[in-house]
Write an enzyme that holds these catalytic residues in place. Structure first.
Site, PDB file in Angstrom:
ATOM      1  N   ASP A 157       0.845  -1.196   0.000  1.00  0.00           N
ATOM      2  CA  ASP A 157       0.000   0.000   0.000  1.00  0.00           C
ATOM      3  C   ASP A 157       0.885   1.253   0.000  1.00  0.00           C
ATOM      4  O   ASP A 157       2.125   1.156  -0.012  1.00  0.00           O
ATOM      5  CB  ASP A 157      -0.910  -0.054   1.241  1.00  0.00           C
ATOM      6  N   ASP A 213      -9.760   2.957  -3.657  1.00  0.00           N
ATOM      7  CA  ASP A 213     -10.453   1.737  -3.222  1.00  0.00           C
ATOM      8  C   ASP A 213     -11.825   1.600  -3.869  1.00  0.00           C
ATOM      9  O   ASP A 213     -12.594   2.563  -3.918  1.00  0.00           O
ATOM     10  CB  ASP A 213     -10.665   1.758  -1.705  1.00  0.00           C
TER      11      ASP A 213
HETATM   12  C1  GLA Z   1      -5.913   1.355   1.465  1.00  0.00           C
HETATM   13  C2  GLA Z   1      -5.975   0.393   0.288  1.00  0.00           C
HETATM   14  C3  GLA Z   1      -7.067  -0.640   0.505  1.00  0.00           C
HETATM   15  C4  GLA Z   1      -6.843  -1.378   1.816  1.00  0.00           C
HETATM   16  C5  GLA Z   1      -6.652  -0.387   2.964  1.00  0.00           C
HETATM   17  C6  GLA Z   1      -6.159  -1.072   4.210  1.00  0.00           C
HETATM   18  O1  GLA Z   1      -7.069   2.124   1.542  1.00  0.00           O
HETATM   19  O2  GLA Z   1      -6.168   1.089  -0.918  1.00  0.00           O
HETATM   20  O3  GLA Z   1      -7.104  -1.569  -0.559  1.00  0.00           O
HETATM   21  O4  GLA Z   1      -5.704  -2.188   1.680  1.00  0.00           O
HETATM   22  O5  GLA Z   1      -5.739   0.640   2.653  1.00  0.00           O
HETATM   23  O6  GLA Z   1      -5.949  -0.194   5.260  1.00  0.00           O
END
Ligand code: GLA
Length: 424
Positions: A157, A213
């Site tokens: 990430d 996301d």
């Molecule tokens: C970010 C990523 C997600 C997930 C969260 C976890 O938002 O883009 O896919 O992994 O972190 O905290």
């Protein structure tokens, strides 16, 4: 041509982009699996991430028949590590309350089921949720630890990434550390589509996130990256239409529009979930399910376990489907070149096509032509309905028309029949 030393050097530099796909021996094709992120909660609000859950999911992946269809990876998101590194050694480790047997023992059980196991970290100092330890400053030690635990997949990430270091450099460095372990590990970039990742992601990882996301709803306002597009399924479909994914996807360099939210309770309807899976199949995207796969309903099995839809996703050409028609009514047509066609699209005999109604309310008539499929002179095309797994017959030069309710698709496999006409 490349005779003098200088010319040889210039030739090597010129040829580099042609050989730059991240071939580390694994994940040439889209990964298929399951991830902890949204299972039974609202994507990170509550962590349901502990060893008995993980193992029950792994067992369900096998007993449901998903594994036989290609699903293989059991993946832990931002939920598995201890809150702090070891104060003496600085080592990263798992949360012992959640994983009393330890990750190596769980990895062994998962491997004994014929599956693969993976986890999440971050190229920044802390992870996105609850500030768990990120890997920045620890790439080599963390890569060695992760490999020694028997992990097969790492998602990295981008939270709390150090400013001033380009994302490409951070991900390259972590990628090099993972490769230096000698263990083949799928490397999944999650930097939300920033920093022109489309152009370099395939050089440092097997797959790379293209957007923020994916939330388990159809529409959601944009946040940060994603060129102003939102975070719902319908928003991501529009974003993928905008970036023209066929330009970027390739074996070992796969565009990741994020997890599948198949039938997420209350917010993802059957139609929305089937359309979501259709596009992920068409784009050669990773098929990683973020909802529960234990005790699946017949509807859920219908969406997740269709071998013909999966086969299009796993086509060896790894060419992402792209949009060829986008009307204001919501009528859209998308086309995917299949491996058989990858050498010369104008003379191919098989392609996948999606007729889609992007309208949020109205039923729309979608008309697709064979010219949109790259066959302007086709007079006979055999059509198979991929979701229903039924032949629809041979269609003439008029093309094909479908009447679709809001958000629905017709997902079809086209086989050109008028062989003598091919290429004209
Ligand atoms: C970010 C990523 C997600 C997930 C969260 C976890 O938002 O883009 O896919 O992994 O972190 O905290």
């Amino acid at each position: 041509v490349c005779s003098s030393d200088l010319l040889i050097a210039l030739c090597i530099i010129a040829l580099l982009p042609l050989v730059s796909a991240y071939n580390n021996g694994v994940a040439r094709l889209p990964v298929m699996g399951w991830n902890t992120w949204c299972t039974d909660d609202i994507c990170g609000a509550i962590d349901i991430c502990e060893e008995s859950l993980i193992l029950s999911i792994a067992e369900a992946m096998v007993s449901s028949g998903m594994h036989s269809l290609g699903y293989q990876y059991i993946l832990m998101d931002d939920c598995w590590s201890a809150q702090e590194r070891d104060p003496t050694t600085g080592a990263i480790t798992w949360n012992v309350d959640q994983f009393p047997s330890g990750l190596p023992a769980i990895a062994e059980k998962i491997h004994n089921l014929g599956l693969k196991f993976g986890l999440y970290t971050c190229v920044g100092t802390y992870t996105c949720k609850e500030g768990r330890p990120g890997s920045y400053g620890h790439f080599e030690e963390d890569a060695k630890a992760i490999a020694s635990w028997g992990m097969d997949f790492v998602k990295a990430d981008f939270c709390s990434a150090p400013s001033g270091i380009p994302p490409e450099e951070l991900y390259h460095n972590f990628s090099a550390a993972l490769n230096a372990t000698g263990r083949p590990i799928v490397f999944s970039l999650c930097e939300w589509g920033v920093g022109d990742v489309l152009s370099w992601g395939h050089t440092v990882g097997n797959e790379f996130r293209v957007q923020m996301d994916h939330l388990p709803v159809w529409k959601f306002p944009p946040k940060a990256a994603g060129e102003g597009f939102g975070q719902g399924t319908g928003d991501i479909i529009e974003y993928m239409g905008y970036i023209d994914p066929v330009k970027w996807s390739q074996p070992w360099g796969i565009l990741d529009p994020d997890f599948l939210m198949t039938l997420f309770p209350y917010t993802m309807s059957f139609t929305d979930s089937r359309t979501e899976y259709t596009f992920w199949s068409l784009w050669s995207a990773p098929l990683v399910v973020a909802t529960d796969i234990r005790g699946m309903s017949p509807e859920k099995k219908y969406i997740l376990m269709n071998p013909e839809v999966i086969a299009i996703n796993q086509d060896p050409g790894v060419k992402a489907g792209y949009r060829v028609m986008n009307e204001s009514s919501g009528a859209q047509v998308w086309i995917k070149e299949l491996e058989e066609s990858s050498s010369s699209s104008s003379t191919s005999s098989k392609k996948a096509m999606v007729l889609y109604n992007a309208n949020d309310i109205s039923t729309t008539v979608v008309h697709a032509t064979w010219a949109q499929a790259g066959w302007p002179n086709a007079t006979a095309v055999h059509v198979r309905n991929l979701w229903e797994r039924q032949d629809m017959g041979v269609y003439g030069e008029e093309g094909i028309t479908a009447t679709l309710v809001a958000h629905d698709v017709l997902y079809i496999l086209l086989t050109r029949q008028d062989e003598a006409e091919r290429g004209k």
